[in-house]
Design an enzyme around this catalytic site. Structure first.
Site, PDB file in Angstrom:
ATOM      1  N   GLY A 424       0.812  -1.204   0.000  1.00  0.00           N
ATOM      2  CA  GLY A 424       0.000   0.000   0.000  1.00  0.00           C
ATOM      3  C   GLY A 424       0.853   1.265   0.000  1.00  0.00           C
ATOM      4  O   GLY A 424       2.078   1.227  -0.005  1.00  0.00           O
ATOM      5  N   HIS A 452      -3.143 -21.895   0.143  1.00  0.00           N
ATOM      6  CA  HIS A 452      -3.388 -22.575   1.419  1.00  0.00           C
ATOM      7  C   HIS A 452      -3.302 -24.097   1.310  1.00  0.00           C
ATOM      8  O   HIS A 452      -3.388 -24.795   2.329  1.00  0.00           O
ATOM      9  CB  HIS A 452      -4.761 -22.177   1.964  1.00  0.00           C
ATOM     10  CG  HIS A 452      -4.813 -22.112   3.454  1.00  0.00           C
ATOM     11  ND1 HIS A 452      -3.744 -22.455   4.268  1.00  0.00           N
ATOM     12  CD2 HIS A 452      -5.802 -21.733   4.314  1.00  0.00           C
ATOM     13  CE1 HIS A 452      -4.073 -22.293   5.527  1.00  0.00           C
ATOM     14  NE2 HIS A 452      -5.317 -21.863   5.598  1.00  0.00           N
ATOM     15  N   ASP A 456       0.694 -22.795   5.249  1.00  0.00           N
ATOM     16  CA  ASP A 456      -0.211 -22.545   6.373  1.00  0.00           C
ATOM     17  C   ASP A 456      -0.075 -21.093   6.832  1.00  0.00           C
ATOM     18  O   ASP A 456       0.855 -20.371   6.456  1.00  0.00           O
ATOM     19  CB  ASP A 456       0.076 -23.505   7.531  1.00  0.00           C
ATOM     20  CG  ASP A 456       1.525 -23.472   7.976  1.00  0.00           C
ATOM     21  OD1 ASP A 456       2.012 -22.378   8.325  1.00  0.00           O
ATOM     22  OD2 ASP A 456       2.178 -24.534   7.965  1.00  0.00           O
TER      23      ASP A 456
END
Length: 494
Positions: A424, A452, A456
Site C-alpha cells: 500500500g 493454502h 499454512d
C-alpha cells in the site's frame, strides 16, 4: 523477313511466359522448346533467357513459432504496404501476443505483393503474413521469419566468427548491436550455449549509458491574469454555464485479446487456488531516511532509486528462510518444486494493461543492481518493448498498488506461483514510541496471499514478520546479505 517473324514469335512467347510465371510459387522456369529450325538461332535463344531471368518468385512469409506455446497473435501495426521494397532485417509488422509485443522482421530482399491481415486481425502461427516477390537469380532459402524478441524458440541463428570463437545471435540482435556500434565479442550472452539475446544488448547499453526513465516535463502554472479595476456599482457579470451535452453513445463489443486475454487465462486458473490472506503494517521511518541519503549516490551513477529494490531484497532474504513461498505445485497436487532462483515479478500498470515483468536472480543481486534492473524494465515497459523473457519465469510476486492509492488489497496469486504481496501507499501517521510518546511515523500497509494447499497461516505470518523486520531496521539486512556470485568468480580469477 524470316528473322523479323522469328523475333516477333519469341517476344510473344516471352510475354506469355512472364505472365504465367507471376502467379507461380517456388517453381524453376521451364523454357519451351521448338522444332522449327529458324528458332534455334543462338541470338534469339539468349534473348529469351534474358527475358525470363528478370521475373521474380513469390515467397509466402509465414509467422513462425514465437515460443511459450503461443499459437495466435494480434496484429497491432504494419510497417509496410503492398508494393513496398523490403530488405533483410527490415521491420514488417508488430504483433501482440498474450505475453509480449513482438516485432517481425523480413528474411528476404524483394517487393511486398500481398498482405494477409489487417490491423486488429488475429494472425496464426504457421500461416502466411505477406507475400514477397524475390529475384529469380537468387536462390530462395527455406522460409523462416526472424522475430525480434529475446525468447524466440528458433533453432536457426546467425553465427559470427571472431578469432576462431563462434558467437550465436539472431539477425535482429546483430542489427541492434550494429545500430548502437556494439561489438558482439564484448557482450556476454545469457541464452542457451551463450547465445546473445536482445536483453544482453540492452543490459550492455544500460551499463554504458544508464537506463533512466525520461524525466517528466515540468508544468509551470499560467501567469496570473492582471486584475482590472472595475468602477464601483458595476454588477458582477455571471459566468456562462456549460451546456449539458446529450448522451449519444452506443454499446460496442470488442474481442478479448493481447494482455487482457492473458489476464483472463491467468485469473481463471487462479480461481482453483484456495487463497489465504494476511495483512500487517510496516514502519518505514528509518528506510525513508536511508533512501534519501542513498538516492543522491545512485543518481550520480545514473540510476533512479525507489523503495521497491529494498522490498525485493528483503523478500529474497525472507525466501531463503521460508523456501516454500518460492515454490510451485504441479497440476495433480502430487509434487512441490522448490525454486533455486528468486525471480520476483513486479506488477506494472501500462497503457496496454497490467503486466508483470520479472527481476531474475534477486538472491545474488545487490540493492543497486536491483534498482538498475527495475529502471531497465520500467523504460522498456513504458515503450511497450518488453520481451517474452522479461515477462516469464517468475517464482514470487509483489504488487506496488500503493503508487496509485489504497492501503490494503487482496492480491491474486499468479499460477504456478504460490504467494504474492500487495504494497500500500506510505502515509505519515501518529504512533507511540518505546517511551509512550506520540511521534510522526512513515507507515505502509502490506497484504499477502498464499496458496493454502501447501502454505499454512503461521508460515505466511513468520515470513511477513521477517520481511517487516528487514525494512524497519535496514541495517539488519547487512547481516544476511550474500556476496554476488560474479564477485566470487572475480576473486578466484585474481
Amino acid at each position: 523477313k524470316s528473322v523479323l517473324e522469328t523475333a516477333s514469335v519469341l517476344t510473344a512467347v516471352c510475354v506469355h511466359h512472364y505472365k504465367c510465371r507471376s502467379s507461380t510459387h517456388f517453381l524453376k522456369p521451364e523454357y519451351p522448346t521448338f522444332n522449327k529450325p529458324s528458332l534455334q538461332l543462338n541470338k534469339q535463344s539468349r534473348f529469351f533467357r534474358t527475358c525470363t531471368a528478370v521475373n521474380g518468385q513469390i515467397v509466402q512469409f509465414k509467422l513462425s513459432d514465437i515460443g511459450e506455446g503461443i499459437m495466435e497473435v494480434h496484429v497491432k501495426e504494419w510497417y509496410v504496404k503492398v508494393g513496398d521494397t523490403v530488405s533483410q532485417f527490415d521491420s514488417i509488422c508488430e504483433v501482440q501476443s498474450d505475453k509480449a509485443s513482438v516485432t517481425i522482421t523480413s528474411r528476404y530482399d524483394g517487393v511486398v505483393r500481398k498482405i494477409y491481415y489487417n490491423v486488429d486481425d488475429t494472425a496464426y502461427v504457421g500461416k502466411p503474413l505477406i507475400d514477397i516477390e524475390t529475384e529469380a537469380v537468387r536462390a530462395v532459402v527455406p522460409e523462416q521469419d526472424v522475430v525480434e524478441a529475446p525468447a524466440v524458440l528458433n533453432e536457426e541463428h546467425t553465427h559470427q566468427e571472431i578469432k576462431g570463437q563462434k558467437i550465436l545471435a539472431t539477425p535482429a540482435v546483430r542489427r541492434l548491436a550494429m545500430e548502437n556500434n556494439i561489438k558482439l565479442s564484448e557482450v556476454v550472452g545469457t541464452g542457451k550455449d551463450e547465445r546473445i539475446l536482445k536483453e544482453d544488448i540492452l543490459n550492455y547499453l544500460a551499463k554504458q549509458t544508464g537506463a533512466i526513465l525520461p524525466p517528466s516535463p515540468e508544468i509551470s502554472p499560467p501567469p496570473p491574469e492582471p486584475v482590472q479595476s472595475k468602477p464601483k456599482g458595476t454588477p458582477p457579470v455571471p459566468k456562462p454555464i456549460t451546456p449539458t451535452l446529450a448522451f449519444t453513445g452506443k454499446d460496442r463489443t470488442e474481442p478479448v485479446k493481447g494482455i487482457q486475454k492473458s489476464m483472463v487465462k491467468t485469473m481463471t486458473a487462479a480461481l482453483k487456488i484456495p487463497h489465504f490472506g494476511y495483512c500487517d503494517e510496516v514502519d518505514l521511518t528509518r528506510l525513508v531516511k536511508l533512501r534519501k541519503e542513498l538516492k543522491v549516490v545512485t543518481e550520480d551513477r545514473g540510476i533512479k532509486l525507489s523503495f521497491m529494490p529494498f522490498f525485493l531484497k528483503a523478500a529474497s532474504l525472507g525466501l531463503l528462510q521460508y523456501p516454500i513461498l518460492n515454490a510451485s505445485l504441479d497440476e495433480n497436487c502430487q509434487f512441490v518444486t522448490y525454486k533455486a532462483s528468486h525471480n520476483i515479478g513486479i506488477a506494472m500498470d501500462t497503457q496496454q494493461g497490467l503486466i508483470v515483468p520479472v527481476v531474475k536472480n534477486v538472491q545474488v543481486l545487490s540493492v543497486f543492481e536491483i534498482a538498475a534492473e527495475l529502471n531497465r524494465l520500467q523504460t522498456l515497459g513504458s515503450a511497450n518493448q518488453l520481451g517474452t523473457n522479461d515477462l516469464t519465469g517468475g517464482t514470487f510476486a509483489l504488487s506496488n498498488i500503493g503508487t496509485i492509492g489504497g492501503t490494503y488489497a487482496k492480491p491474486v496469486i499468479l499460477p504456478p506461483e504460490v504467494a504474492i504481496g500487495a504494497i500500500g501507499k506510505i502515509q505519515v501517521l501518529p504512533r507511540f514510541n518505546d517511551k509512550g510518546e506520540v511521534i510522526k511515523a512513515q507507515i505502509m500497509n502490506v497484504s499477502w496471499s498464499a496458496d493454502h494447499r501447501i502454505i499454512d497461516g503461521a508460515t505466511m505470518a513468520r515470513f511477513s514478520n521477517l520481511w517487516k523486520s528487514y525494512l524497519e531496521n535496514p541495517a539488519s539486512m547487512l547481516l544476511d546479505l550474500k556476496q554476488p556470485a560474479h564477485l566470487d568468480t572475480f576473486k578466484n580469477r585474481k
